[in-house]
Design a protein around this motif. Structure first.
Motif, PDB file in Angstrom:
ATOM      1  N   LEU A   1      -4.328  17.998   6.141  1.00  0.00           N
ATOM      2  CA  LEU A   1      -4.260  19.149   5.245  1.00  0.00           C
ATOM      3  C   LEU A   1      -3.658  18.803   3.884  1.00  0.00           C
ATOM      4  O   LEU A   1      -2.707  18.033   3.799  1.00  0.00           O
ATOM      5  CB  LEU A   1      -3.403  20.259   5.885  1.00  0.00           C
ATOM      6  CG  LEU A   1      -3.272  21.517   5.034  1.00  0.00           C
ATOM      7  CD1 LEU A   1      -4.602  22.227   4.895  1.00  0.00           C
ATOM      8  CD2 LEU A   1      -2.238  22.460   5.605  1.00  0.00           C
ATOM      9  N   CYS A   2      -4.232  19.382   2.831  1.00  0.00           N
ATOM     10  CA  CYS A   2      -3.592  19.330   1.516  1.00  0.00           C
ATOM     11  C   CYS A   2      -3.703  20.725   0.910  1.00  0.00           C
ATOM     12  O   CYS A   2      -4.805  21.193   0.598  1.00  0.00           O
ATOM     13  CB  CYS A   2      -4.268  18.288   0.630  1.00  0.00           C
ATOM     14  SG  CYS A   2      -3.463  18.098  -0.961  1.00  0.00           S
TER      15      CYS A   2
ATOM     16  N   THR B   1       9.358   8.880   2.105  1.00  0.00           N
ATOM     17  CA  THR B   1       8.413   9.111   3.198  1.00  0.00           C
ATOM     18  C   THR B   1       7.132   9.772   2.685  1.00  0.00           C
ATOM     19  O   THR B   1       6.030   9.344   3.009  1.00  0.00           O
ATOM     20  CB  THR B   1       9.050  10.041   4.253  1.00  0.00           C
ATOM     21  OG1 THR B   1      10.379   9.567   4.470  1.00  0.00           O
ATOM     22  CG2 THR B   1       8.292  10.038   5.544  1.00  0.00           C
ATOM     23  N   MET B   2       7.275  10.828   1.870  1.00  0.00           N
ATOM     24  CA  MET B   2       6.081  11.544   1.411  1.00  0.00           C
ATOM     25  C   MET B   2       5.300  10.718   0.396  1.00  0.00           C
ATOM     26  O   MET B   2       4.090  10.539   0.538  1.00  0.00           O
ATOM     27  CB  MET B   2       6.461  12.902   0.787  1.00  0.00           C
ATOM     28  CG  MET B   2       6.799  13.979   1.774  1.00  0.00           C
ATOM     29  SD  MET B   2       5.670  14.115   3.165  1.00  0.00           S
ATOM     30  CE  MET B   2       4.261  14.914   2.438  1.00  0.00           C
ATOM     31  N   GLY B   3       5.983  10.207  -0.624  1.00  0.00           N
ATOM     32  CA  GLY B   3       5.300   9.412  -1.658  1.00  0.00           C
ATOM     33  C   GLY B   3       4.565   8.230  -1.038  1.00  0.00           C
ATOM     34  O   GLY B   3       3.410   7.942  -1.376  1.00  0.00           O
TER      35      GLY B   3
ATOM     36  N   PRO C   1       3.236  13.244   8.766  1.00  0.00           N
ATOM     37  CA  PRO C   1       3.129  12.057   7.916  1.00  0.00           C
ATOM     38  C   PRO C   1       1.857  12.118   7.054  1.00  0.00           C
ATOM     39  O   PRO C   1       0.767  12.309   7.581  1.00  0.00           O
ATOM     40  CB  PRO C   1       3.065  10.895   8.920  1.00  0.00           C
ATOM     41  CG  PRO C   1       2.653  11.498  10.223  1.00  0.00           C
ATOM     42  CD  PRO C   1       2.995  12.951  10.200  1.00  0.00           C
ATOM     43  N   ALA C   2       2.066  11.953   5.737  1.00  0.00           N
ATOM     44  CA  ALA C   2       0.988  12.244   4.783  1.00  0.00           C
ATOM     45  C   ALA C   2      -0.210  11.313   4.939  1.00  0.00           C
ATOM     46  O   ALA C   2      -1.316  11.662   4.556  1.00  0.00           O
ATOM     47  CB  ALA C   2       1.526  12.175   3.368  1.00  0.00           C
TER      48      ALA C   2
ATOM     49  N   MET D   1       5.883   0.932   4.239  1.00  0.00           N
ATOM     50  CA  MET D   1       4.418   1.059   4.274  1.00  0.00           C
ATOM     51  C   MET D   1       3.784  -0.161   4.928  1.00  0.00           C
ATOM     52  O   MET D   1       2.871  -0.043   5.748  1.00  0.00           O
ATOM     53  CB  MET D   1       3.882   1.240   2.844  1.00  0.00           C
ATOM     54  CG  MET D   1       4.221   2.598   2.280  1.00  0.00           C
ATOM     55  SD  MET D   1       4.399   2.587   0.504  1.00  0.00           S
ATOM     56  CE  MET D   1       2.735   2.531   0.023  1.00  0.00           C
ATOM     57  N   GLN D   2       4.287  -1.337   4.532  1.00  0.00           N
ATOM     58  CA  GLN D   2       3.759  -2.585   5.121  1.00  0.00           C
ATOM     59  C   GLN D   2       3.940  -2.559   6.647  1.00  0.00           C
ATOM     60  O   GLN D   2       3.010  -2.863   7.403  1.00  0.00           O
ATOM     61  CB  GLN D   2       4.520  -3.789   4.515  1.00  0.00           C
ATOM     62  CG  GLN D   2       4.088  -5.140   5.070  1.00  0.00           C
ATOM     63  CD  GLN D   2       2.776  -5.622   4.435  1.00  0.00           C
ATOM     64  OE1 GLN D   2       2.646  -5.663   3.223  1.00  0.00           O
ATOM     65  NE2 GLN D   2       1.795  -5.946   5.275  1.00  0.00           N
ATOM     66  N   LYS D   3       5.140  -2.148   7.079  1.00  0.00           N
ATOM     67  CA  LYS D   3       5.432  -2.121   8.523  1.00  0.00           C
ATOM     68  C   LYS D   3       4.494  -1.155   9.248  1.00  0.00           C
ATOM     69  O   LYS D   3       3.974  -1.445  10.328  1.00  0.00           O
ATOM     70  CB  LYS D   3       6.885  -1.656   8.739  1.00  0.00           C
ATOM     71  CG  LYS D   3       7.742  -2.729   9.416  1.00  0.00           C
ATOM     72  CD  LYS D   3       9.188  -2.421   9.381  1.00  0.00           C
ATOM     73  CE  LYS D   3       9.718  -1.694  10.581  1.00  0.00           C
ATOM     74  NZ  LYS D   3      11.139  -1.353  10.393  1.00  0.00           N
ATOM     75  N   ASN D   4       4.301  -0.018   8.601  1.00  0.00           N
ATOM     76  CA  ASN D   4       3.420   1.010   9.149  1.00  0.00           C
ATOM     77  C   ASN D   4       1.989   0.478   9.328  1.00  0.00           C
ATOM     78  O   ASN D   4       1.377   0.617  10.392  1.00  0.00           O
ATOM     79  CB  ASN D   4       3.425   2.171   8.135  1.00  0.00           C
ATOM     80  CG  ASN D   4       3.079   3.482   8.770  1.00  0.00           C
ATOM     81  OD1 ASN D   4       2.215   3.530   9.624  1.00  0.00           O
ATOM     82  ND2 ASN D   4       3.738   4.542   8.342  1.00  0.00           N
TER      83      ASN D   4
END
Ligand code: 3H9
Length: 694
Positions: A442-443, A305-307, A436-437, A338-341
């Motif tokens: 924020l970072c 999820t994060m990567g 969700p990144a 990612m594609q779905k997102n």
């Protein structure tokens, strides 16, 4: 002679140039310079037309925000625009970069406007808790029609030169602002074009007169997107007066609404946040002039999820990334999500239809950690376990090229220990993205003991490049954001034992303006993660454990602290939870009590603020405003409340320190006593903001 505005005559055209870096904001000196420049041009009989333009990177970016809240100095922006609009010689605004706020209002007061191809225009005042206060709510609807105007003013978004031309806000696109402005001015002279004044042109208003729903709809949409903000509603009202009031009366109404917002608490907080965000990007403690390293290629380890979210953030900014996994299966799963997102966002109209293919094309999936070898920046986003992180960094050290910046996305772990696994701890730091990144801005850039200044600056620069808001923090358990969140979470949990239910605690925070409370947040993140971590550490939490033992892991199982209907993310209070909490506390022999909303708010907020003070004492955060930025962009703290430290100053530190001492005794928890820093500031009648000034 003005230091910031000069006037030169080129044949029959006078060019008035504003040169006030960095963004040509309309300070008192600039306002006076423009009036003097225009008056000088009017006085010169050889001048037949005037161009107002800017030097440097942009046209006027608006009123000078640093002057707000201070005694006004004349001429006012209204006076300047009156001089321009009533000038007996035609005036052309020549725009490049961004014409924003008062800058666009000034341009709309000119008789004609030209813009370079890449120029943008907008009235972003709502983002500062304001509305356009120098005629923008009346001249923009006359230029582009009320429908687009209300959209731009209530949303605060920019439009590009091409759209501005089509809508009627500019008259011509030019190659370069000065030459293009002059050429247009010469045409105005040659064609004897009239002194066109938007204030007198109601042609675009006529069609909209019948239908005022555009304003109520814009206000409703703004309210839905940003609950609790006053400015968008006031802005919609101001623009609506373009239809129901004569120009001069509508300008008066605009002024009244503007002044009310300007003097209100919300705009004060939002203006503070504007400068705080810019301040956060300045890294304290690095030698002046430190330059970041060149980052041409990026590798991300871990397609979870994060990567995946981090990789999407790079692709969204048009930067190619290599996404590395340990096996084909994991890689395929990650890329599929990612594609779905992306497809879902495109289907909603959030990104253009061809964007998913373009962005996925920038993400190259590869198996094997040796593929980090060409990357200038490597971001590790694997499981949040020290042993695994250490192993991964040992391997990165083996394969990464010399000078690459090595970042870990850990949200809690000690980065000094991770860096020690490499022979180059100077290159190691944290880049803590928030889930969700691909969405959260924020970072946290974590400076470890041995991180080199140029590595740190590299991380800050790249975070800005991918549209994140970087905040530099030091190493500690949970860094700034999660460490303060833990202080709040501890109290939230205690309330369940003492007598409150999850929905009561959460409602206090949503009423305050947070997007959700701690229990809804737990359900969203998944309750099993904390449960497993408690088991690892041998910690018991009777209610939370009982909820997980009942198989309620949050949204993903349809039940957690709340229940969820199929396909819905809306938390519904669950009588089963009420029963579970009451039975658990009864078994423990606890007598439950009524807890007031005031107590809940104080006991959630003040310990968090206390933790913020401790973070400042330990120099984990550089400044109080950095803590505020962390909460604004990482946790959805309502911008109109400025952030926890700004909020603390508005409540008063004396009150906060007193209440903390009271609760420390009431709940028999000495950790709630105010920290030495908070106590000192409270005793001296000072604020957190005074630390920044010091
Ligand atoms: C208004 O106009 C009210 C009127 O309707 C009515 C009046 C009666 N003033 O963002 P950056 C500084 S309200 C003073 O890093 P970028 C900024 O603090 C205004 N200072 O650059 C920073 O300083 P430092 C409506 C300003 O290239 C430096 O400039 N206008 C102002 O990423 C560089 O800024 C707006 O809301 C200002 N207006 O972005 C526009 N603007 O270097 C606000 C900037 O010391 N500005 N500074 O940290 C922006 O959106 C961006 O700054 C801009 C440039 C897009 C222009």
């Amino acid at each position: 002679m003005s230091q910031v505005v000069k006037m030169e005559r080129h044949d029959a055209v006078a060019v008035v140039t504003i040169d006030s870096p960095p963004v040509n904001a309309l300070s008192a000196a600039v306002r006076k310079g423009i009036v003097d420049g225009v008056n000088a041009a009017v006085a010169d009989p050889a001048v037949k037309a005037i161009v107002i333009t800017c030097a440097g990177r942009t046209f006027i970016a608006g009123a000078d925000i640093t002057e707000f809240g201070k005694p006004p100095q004349s001429p006012s922006l209204h006076d300047v625009i009156d001089v321009i609009e009533n000038c007996p010689k035609p005036i052309v605004a020549a725009i490049h970069g961004t014409a924003l706020g008062g800058g666009l209002e000034l341009a709309l007061g000119c008789h004609y406007r030209v813009a370079t191809k890449e120029a943008k225009i907008g009235l972003p005042e709502v983002k500062l808790g304001l509305l356009p206060g120098a005629g923008g709510t009346q001249r923009l609807p006359r230029a582009v029609g009320p429908e687009l105007a209300v959209k731009m003013i209530v949303g605060g978004d920019f439009i590009g030169a091409a759209e501005a031309l089509k809508a009627g806000a500019v008259d011509e696109i030019v190659d370069a602002q000065v030459a293009g402005g002059e050429a247009f001015a010469k045409k105005v002279i040659a064609d004897k074009k009239p002194l066109r004044k938007l204030r007198d042109d109601d042609s675009k208003l006529a069609a909209a007169k019948a239908d005022k729903s555009i304003f109520t709809n814009a206000a409703a949409a703004a309210n839905k997107k940003n609950r609790g903000l006053e400015a968008p509603l006031a802005a919609a009202e101001a623009v609506s007066h373009s239809l129901d009031q004569p120009f001069d009366q509508a300008i008066k109404s605009e002024r009244e609404l503007f002044t009310k917002l300007m003097n209100g608490e919300q705009s004060k907080a939002q203006r503070y946040a504007f400068f705080a965000e810019r301040e956060a990007a300045k890294v304290a403690g690095v030698p002046d002039g430190t330059k970041g390293r060149d980052v041409k290629s990026v590798a991300i380890i871990g397609a979870g999820t994060m990567g995946g979210g981090i990789a999407m953030s790079f692709a969204n900014a048009g930067i190619p990334v290599t996404l590395i996994e340990t096996g084909d299966e994991q890689l395929k799963r990650g890329l599929g999500i990612m594609q779905k997102n992306y497809d879902a966002t495109a289907a909603r109209g959030g990104i253009p239809a061809d964007a998913p293919a373009k962005r996925m094309g920038l993400i190259k999936g590869m198996v094997g950690i040796e593929n980090v070898k060409d990357a200038d920046l490597i971001i590790e986003a694997v499981f949040e376990t020290m042993a695994i992180k250490k192993e991964v960094f040992g391997k990165i050290d083996q394969f990464a090229k010399k000078g690459a910046v090595l970042a870990t996305n850990t949200s809690y772990l000690n980065i000094n220990d991770i860096a020690a696994m490499t022979k180059r701890p100077q290159d190691v730091l944290g880049m803590h993205f928030f889930s969700p990144a691909n969405v959260m801005k924020l970072c946290e850039i974590v400076r470890a003991e041995k991180t080199a200044p140029d590595a740190l600056v590299t991380a800050v620069n790249i975070a800005k490049k991918i549209a994140k808001v970087p905040v530099v923090v030091g190493v500690c358990d949970g860094f700034v954001g999660n460490r303060m969140l833990a202080a709040r979470g501890k109290q939230a949990e205690k309330f369940l034992f003492e007598g409150a239910l999850p929905q009561q605690v959460d409602a206090v925070l949503t009423k305050f303006g947070m997007p959700m409370g701690p229990f809804a947040m737990g359900d969203l993140a998944g309750l099993d993660i904390g449960w497993r971590s408690r088991q690892d550490r041998g910690i018991k939490s009777e209610i939370a454990d009982a909820i997980c033992e009942a198989g309620r892991f949050g949204q993903k199982t349809g039940k957690g602290y709340y229940k969820y209907e199929a396909g819905s993310r809306a938390p519904l209070p669950d009588p089963e939870i009420e029963k579970l909490i009451e039975e658990t506390t009864a078994k423990m022999g606890i007598k439950r009590r009524q807890i007031s909303d005031d107590e809940i708010l104080e006991r959630l907020m003040y310990p968090m603020i206390n933790e913020g003070a401790r973070i400042l004492e330990e120099k984990i955060a550089q400044r109080p405003s950095d803590i505020d930025i962390t909460w604004l962009y990482g946790y959805g703290w309502p911008v109109y409340r400025g952030g926890p430290m700004f909020y603390a100053d508005s409540v008063g530190l004396k009150k906060i320190a007193d209440r903390l001492s009271f609760y420390a005794k009431q709940t028999n928890d000495p950790t709630l006593e105010p920290t030495p820093l908070l106590k000192k500031l409270a005793d001296e009648g000072k604020t957190f903001a005074s630390l920044a000034k010091g």
